[in-house]
Design a protein around this motif. Structure first.
Motif, PDB file in Angstrom:
ATOM      1  N   PHE A 131       0.834  -1.206   0.000  1.00  0.00           N
ATOM      2  CA  PHE A 131       0.000   0.000   0.000  1.00  0.00           C
ATOM      3  C   PHE A 131       0.872   1.261   0.000  1.00  0.00           C
ATOM      4  O   PHE A 131       0.821   2.074   0.934  1.00  0.00           O
ATOM      5  CB  PHE A 131      -0.932  -0.017   1.219  1.00  0.00           C
ATOM      6  N   PRO A 132       1.683   1.452  -1.042  1.00  0.00           N
ATOM      7  CA  PRO A 132       2.640   2.570  -1.054  1.00  0.00           C
ATOM      8  C   PRO A 132       1.979   3.941  -1.011  1.00  0.00           C
ATOM      9  O   PRO A 132       2.617   4.920  -0.605  1.00  0.00           O
ATOM     10  CB  PRO A 132       3.402   2.361  -2.371  1.00  0.00           C
ATOM     11  N   GLN A 133       0.694   4.024  -1.414  1.00  0.00           N
ATOM     12  CA  GLN A 133       0.010   5.314  -1.404  1.00  0.00           C
ATOM     13  C   GLN A 133      -0.194   5.866   0.000  1.00  0.00           C
ATOM     14  O   GLN A 133      -0.460   7.058   0.165  1.00  0.00           O
ATOM     15  CB  GLN A 133      -1.343   5.212  -2.127  1.00  0.00           C
ATOM     16  N   PHE A 134      -0.070   4.992   1.011  1.00  0.00           N
ATOM     17  CA  PHE A 134      -0.288   5.422   2.385  1.00  0.00           C
ATOM     18  C   PHE A 134       1.003   5.483   3.214  1.00  0.00           C
ATOM     19  O   PHE A 134       0.956   5.809   4.404  1.00  0.00           O
ATOM     20  CB  PHE A 134      -1.261   4.467   3.083  1.00  0.00           C
ATOM     21  N   VAL A 135       2.135   5.159   2.613  1.00  0.00           N
ATOM     22  CA  VAL A 135       3.375   4.962   3.355  1.00  0.00           C
ATOM     23  C   VAL A 135       4.313   6.152   3.163  1.00  0.00           C
ATOM     24  O   VAL A 135       4.424   6.690   2.057  1.00  0.00           O
ATOM     25  CB  VAL A 135       4.061   3.659   2.890  1.00  0.00           C
ATOM     26  N   SER A 136       4.981   6.563   4.246  1.00  0.00           N
ATOM     27  CA  SER A 136       6.019   7.596   4.126  1.00  0.00           C
ATOM     28  C   SER A 136       7.215   7.007   3.381  1.00  0.00           C
ATOM     29  O   SER A 136       7.319   5.791   3.238  1.00  0.00           O
ATOM     30  CB  SER A 136       6.445   8.073   5.511  1.00  0.00           C
ATOM     31  N   PRO A 137       8.139   7.855   2.871  1.00  0.00           N
ATOM     32  CA  PRO A 137       9.314   7.315   2.174  1.00  0.00           C
ATOM     33  C   PRO A 137       9.986   6.226   2.996  1.00  0.00           C
ATOM     34  O   PRO A 137      10.306   6.427   4.176  1.00  0.00           O
ATOM     35  CB  PRO A 137      10.207   8.543   2.017  1.00  0.00           C
ATOM     36  N   THR A 138      10.164   5.052   2.370  1.00  0.00           N
ATOM     37  CA  THR A 138      10.610   3.853   3.075  1.00  0.00           C
ATOM     38  C   THR A 138      11.649   3.120   2.247  1.00  0.00           C
ATOM     39  O   THR A 138      11.568   3.076   1.023  1.00  0.00           O
ATOM     40  CB  THR A 138       9.406   2.923   3.344  1.00  0.00           C
ATOM     41  N   LEU A 139      12.609   2.531   2.939  1.00  0.00           N
ATOM     42  CA  LEU A 139      13.642   1.714   2.311  1.00  0.00           C
ATOM     43  C   LEU A 139      13.729   0.391   3.061  1.00  0.00           C
ATOM     44  O   LEU A 139      13.768   0.377   4.298  1.00  0.00           O
ATOM     45  CB  LEU A 139      14.999   2.435   2.376  1.00  0.00           C
ATOM     46  N   VAL A 140      13.764  -0.717   2.325  1.00  0.00           N
ATOM     47  CA  VAL A 140      14.010  -2.035   2.904  1.00  0.00           C
ATOM     48  C   VAL A 140      15.259  -2.579   2.243  1.00  0.00           C
ATOM     49  O   VAL A 140      15.302  -2.737   1.022  1.00  0.00           O
ATOM     50  CB  VAL A 140      12.815  -2.982   2.677  1.00  0.00           C
ATOM     51  N   THR A 141      16.288  -2.873   3.031  1.00  0.00           N
ATOM     52  CA  THR A 141      17.576  -3.225   2.442  1.00  0.00           C
ATOM     53  C   THR A 141      18.485  -3.888   3.462  1.00  0.00           C
ATOM     54  O   THR A 141      18.248  -3.800   4.668  1.00  0.00           O
ATOM     55  CB  THR A 141      18.273  -1.959   1.900  1.00  0.00           C
ATOM     56  N   ARG A 142      19.534  -4.529   2.948  1.00  0.00           N
ATOM     57  CA  ARG A 142      20.665  -4.951   3.781  1.00  0.00           C
ATOM     58  C   ARG A 142      21.847  -4.012   3.627  1.00  0.00           C
ATOM     59  O   ARG A 142      22.807  -4.071   4.403  1.00  0.00           O
ATOM     60  CB  ARG A 142      21.124  -6.349   3.388  1.00  0.00           C
ATOM     61  N   SER A 143      21.800  -3.163   2.615  1.00  0.00           N
ATOM     62  CA  SER A 143      22.968  -2.371   2.206  1.00  0.00           C
ATOM     63  C   SER A 143      23.175  -1.142   3.076  1.00  0.00           C
ATOM     64  O   SER A 143      22.302  -0.264   3.152  1.00  0.00           O
ATOM     65  CB  SER A 143      22.814  -1.952   0.748  1.00  0.00           C
ATOM     66  N   ALA A 144      24.335  -1.041   3.692  1.00  0.00           N
ATOM     67  CA  ALA A 144      24.678   0.149   4.476  1.00  0.00           C
ATOM     68  C   ALA A 144      24.768   1.373   3.585  1.00  0.00           C
ATOM     69  O   ALA A 144      24.377   2.484   3.988  1.00  0.00           O
ATOM     70  CB  ALA A 144      25.998  -0.083   5.210  1.00  0.00           C
ATOM     71  N   ASP A 145      25.262   1.211   2.366  1.00  0.00           N
ATOM     72  CA  ASP A 145      25.391   2.347   1.449  1.00  0.00           C
ATOM     73  C   ASP A 145      24.016   2.914   1.097  1.00  0.00           C
ATOM     74  O   ASP A 145      23.833   4.139   1.033  1.00  0.00           O
ATOM     75  CB  ASP A 145      26.120   1.926   0.171  1.00  0.00           C
ATOM     76  N   GLU A 146      23.037   2.036   0.879  1.00  0.00           N
ATOM     77  CA  GLU A 146      21.693   2.509   0.567  1.00  0.00           C
ATOM     78  C   GLU A 146      21.086   3.259   1.746  1.00  0.00           C
ATOM     79  O   GLU A 146      20.373   4.254   1.559  1.00  0.00           O
ATOM     80  CB  GLU A 146      20.801   1.336   0.167  1.00  0.00           C
ATOM     81  N   VAL A 147      21.353   2.795   2.942  1.00  0.00           N
ATOM     82  CA  VAL A 147      20.843   3.490   4.131  1.00  0.00           C
ATOM     83  C   VAL A 147      21.453   4.883   4.216  1.00  0.00           C
ATOM     84  O   VAL A 147      20.756   5.868   4.494  1.00  0.00           O
ATOM     85  CB  VAL A 147      21.136   2.685   5.412  1.00  0.00           C
ATOM     86  N   ARG A 148      22.744   4.982   3.972  1.00  0.00           N
ATOM     87  CA  ARG A 148      23.405   6.293   4.026  1.00  0.00           C
ATOM     88  C   ARG A 148      22.851   7.226   2.947  1.00  0.00           C
ATOM     89  O   ARG A 148      22.666   8.428   3.182  1.00  0.00           O
ATOM     90  CB  ARG A 148      24.916   6.118   3.882  1.00  0.00           C
ATOM     91  N   GLU A 149      22.582   6.694   1.770  1.00  0.00           N
ATOM     92  CA  GLU A 149      21.993   7.503   0.701  1.00  0.00           C
ATOM     93  C   GLU A 149      20.597   7.988   1.096  1.00  0.00           C
ATOM     94  O   GLU A 149      20.220   9.141   0.835  1.00  0.00           O
ATOM     95  CB  GLU A 149      21.923   6.693  -0.589  1.00  0.00           C
ATOM     96  N   PHE A 150      19.836   7.105   1.715  1.00  0.00           N
ATOM     97  CA  PHE A 150      18.488   7.451   2.156  1.00  0.00           C
ATOM     98  C   PHE A 150      18.557   8.553   3.218  1.00  0.00           C
ATOM     99  O   PHE A 150      17.773   9.511   3.192  1.00  0.00           O
ATOM    100  CB  PHE A 150      17.803   6.202   2.717  1.00  0.00           C
TER     101      PHE A 150
END
Length: 320
Positions: A131-150
């Protein structure tokens, strides 16, 4: 009806706030018989049925000795009119195995709520991805680099494990990025574990709202769990204050979109977590807040639930 509750040990119930207890109390008030067991009591042998060592109980109406055991026996789950899976999280391997046992019981004729396959298909953190229309910007990942980018993109973020409960393991990292690397390592175990990251929703100061959907219908009141002091988490287990209030138009919009769809999949009871205008979690294992809402507003949530349970059982009998 003869109802079996698969739950945590009765001896650890906090009856002044426990939702499963409130279900039992309403069921007994209507004349239904109540039995209880734990997931560890389930068993199956080839050529037979899924059984459990159960205790038939009667509620006493007192707080200290709140139940009396009427009899202890070994019974097939299909002999009950309804089996309620109310084991609290975490959703660990034993919970997972229990859903398979309950699904086998369902194939043998048991009526299980919430449906075991639906419990497995809707992990409480990840179910919001549908239900992405109701969700705030969200990231699901294992990657530390992606978390830092987010973090670089959104500045103020929340990081949390996918298997947490009661606010366990939730971290907030502000624009300064203080301790971000250490928090990532703690949660993702150097890339071995998937985590969720979301943009911080400042409306948390007004509460993390638990919106209940029962039998596809939205309860008119929610429980806003408001963080106290310097705490960022509103979870009651983390010291949040529970304040019941009427649901907002946005709450209703989310619940009326999500709730009926999940009900069709066999989820009789769903607890949606909403912060501000954003859906943050879909709770299906053992949603709570019945007693808090009922005590503060007078709206009888346990009665609404048992109504829905009776209707669901009668509907299944009609189909059969």
């Amino acid at each position: 009806m003869n109802i079996l509750f698969v739950a945590d040990p009765l001896e650890v119930f906090k009856t002044y706030k426990d939702t499963t207890f409130s279900m039992m109390r309403e069921a007994q008030r209507r004349g239904h018989r109540i039995s209880a067991c734990e997931p560890r009591h389930l068993s199956w042998r080839s050529g037979g049925l899924v059984h459990a060592d159960v205790r038939e109980i009667a509620l006493t109406g007192t707080e200290e000795e709140w139940f009396q055991v009427q009899r202890t026996e070994r019974r097939a789950l299909r002999d009950f009119d309804a089996v309620l899976m109310r084991k609290d999280p975490p959703f660990d391997t034993e919970f997972f195995y229990a859903t398979h046992m309950l699904e086998q019981a369902q194939r043998e004729g048991a009526k299980v709520f919430n449906r075991p396959s639906a419990l497995r298909d809707h992990p409480e953190k990840l179910a919001i991805l549908e239900f992405p229309q109701f969700v705030s910007p969200t990231l699901v990942t294992r990657s530390a680099d992606e978390v830092r980018e987010f973090h670089a993109e959104h500045g103020d973020i929340i990081l949390k494990p996918l298997d947490g409960m009661g606010g366990m393991g939730i971290f907030r990292v502000g624009p300064d990025g203080l301790n971000l690397g250490s928090i990532i390592e703690t949660l993702n175990h150097h890339g071995a574990t998937t985590i969720m990251v979301q943009r911080f929703v400042p409306e948390i100061i007004h509460g993390d709202k638990r919106v209940l959907v029962i039998g596809g219908k939205v309860a008119p009141f929610c429980l806003a769990r408001i963080p106290q002091g310097t705490e960022v988490r509103g979870n009651l287990a983390a010291g949040g204050k529970g304040v019941a209030q009427p649901i907002s138009e946005r709450d209703r919009e989310i619940a009326e979109t999500v709730g009926p769809l999940l009900a069709e999949r066999g989820l009789l009871l769903v607890g949606l977590d909403v912060i501000g205008d954003c859906l943050t979690e879909i709770n299906v294992t053992s949603p709570t807040a019945f007693q808090e809402i009922t005590n503060q507003t007078g709206f009888d949530v346990p009665a609404m639930f048992v109504d829905a349970l009776e209707e669901a059982v009668d509907r299944d009998r009609t189909v059969i």
